[in-house]
Design an enzyme around this catalytic site. Sequence first.
Site, PDB file in Angstrom:
ATOM      1  N   TYR A   1      -2.724  10.325   2.862  1.00  0.00           N
ATOM      2  CA  TYR A   1      -3.745  10.846   2.162  1.00  0.00           C
ATOM      3  C   TYR A   1      -3.218  12.188   2.102  1.00  0.00           C
ATOM      4  CZ  TYR A   1      -5.439   6.948   2.797  1.00  0.00           C
ATOM      5  OH  TYR A   1      -5.739   4.756   2.888  1.00  0.00           O
TER       6      TYR A   1
ATOM      7  N   HIS B   1      -6.840  -6.618  -1.937  1.00  0.00           N
ATOM      8  CA  HIS B   1      -5.636  -5.429  -0.819  1.00  0.00           C
ATOM      9  C   HIS B   1      -5.136  -5.693  -0.447  1.00  0.00           C
ATOM     10  CE1 HIS B   1      -4.336  -1.661  -1.002  1.00  0.00           C
ATOM     11  NE2 HIS B   1      -4.981  -1.352   0.642  1.00  0.00           N
TER      12      HIS B   1
ATOM     13  N   ASP C   1       0.972  -1.665  -0.404  1.00  0.00           N
ATOM     14  CA  ASP C   1      -0.536  -0.353   0.006  1.00  0.00           C
ATOM     15  C   ASP C   1       0.623   0.952   0.198  1.00  0.00           C
ATOM     16  OD1 ASP C   1      -3.023   1.261  -0.038  1.00  0.00           O
ATOM     17  OD2 ASP C   1      -2.430   2.043   2.393  1.00  0.00           O
TER      18      ASP C   1
END
Length: 312
Positions: A230, A290, A102
């Site tokens: 983010y 994922h 990730d």
Amino acid sequence: MDQIQHKFIEVQGPELHVAGIGSGPDVVVFMHGFPEIWYSWRHQMVAMAGAGFRTLAPDFRGYGLSDPPLEPEKASFGDLIKDLGALLDALGIDKVFLVAKDFGAFPAYLFSLLHQERVRGVVTFNLPHRSPSHPIQYHEHLPEGFYISRWKEPGCAEADFGRLDAKTVVRNIYILFSRSEIPIAAENQEIMDIVHPSTPLPSWFTEGDLEEYGSLYQKSGFRTALQVPYRALKEDLGITDFIVKVPVLLVMGEKDYVLKFPGMEEYIRSGKVREFVPQLEIVFSPDGTHFIQEQSPDKVNQLILGFLKKYI
């Protein structure tokens, strides 16, 4: 699991929590994603140690048991890269393999660009390396309810997450991210509301696992975790040559929602990615999601070990 040791190591001020098992000159550092911590790599750490490798899995600053930065809203990927270098220095380690998942792939690739002499090879899950000159413009092609668009806005995720306890937030994200569809909230809906409270956990993720994650996020909260990754995606680290010159293995689950990001699958399957990673191996896992390292640990362990053994 009982043999995994835990220590706290000071790096640039904050103390990082580092889990480790195994010994010897060949060292593997595992770098987690979101909403993960060192525990995400438990299966791989034990397997690599059993194969003769020394393994380390830190919690990034502000995650799990690691100290948060003094100003979480200013945390950056540059911090993670410096932390990794300081961690290796503190432990007297010159060169390592990096295994990342990730957003952890970003500091892994960037560390290999800035400190190539310290990296023997890189294994990443979910995300390929990209040059800033070839960005994925997913925000331009996905609705406003796209989870990254929501979470990158200060205050939005805080209000959404703040209605729930940390364990429920992690539960919902694990359910969302284990699906093959991109998490997108409808109009007048929050990301947390996409998951119904009665939805079961993925079969490979136990209530005990959820307790572990929940307790660690209860300590750290999500303040730093929402900043990195983010809200720190456009950081300029002054890198001019974005070609990764060490061997790399990229593993993509074909049921990973990330593969549906606009342009992602074409970028990988067309071979465009090799312009920036010449020594690249790519493996597609037909059933992989994922969280493939937790979903299919035996398969993932074989892939990692196969790669590592080529370069020791």
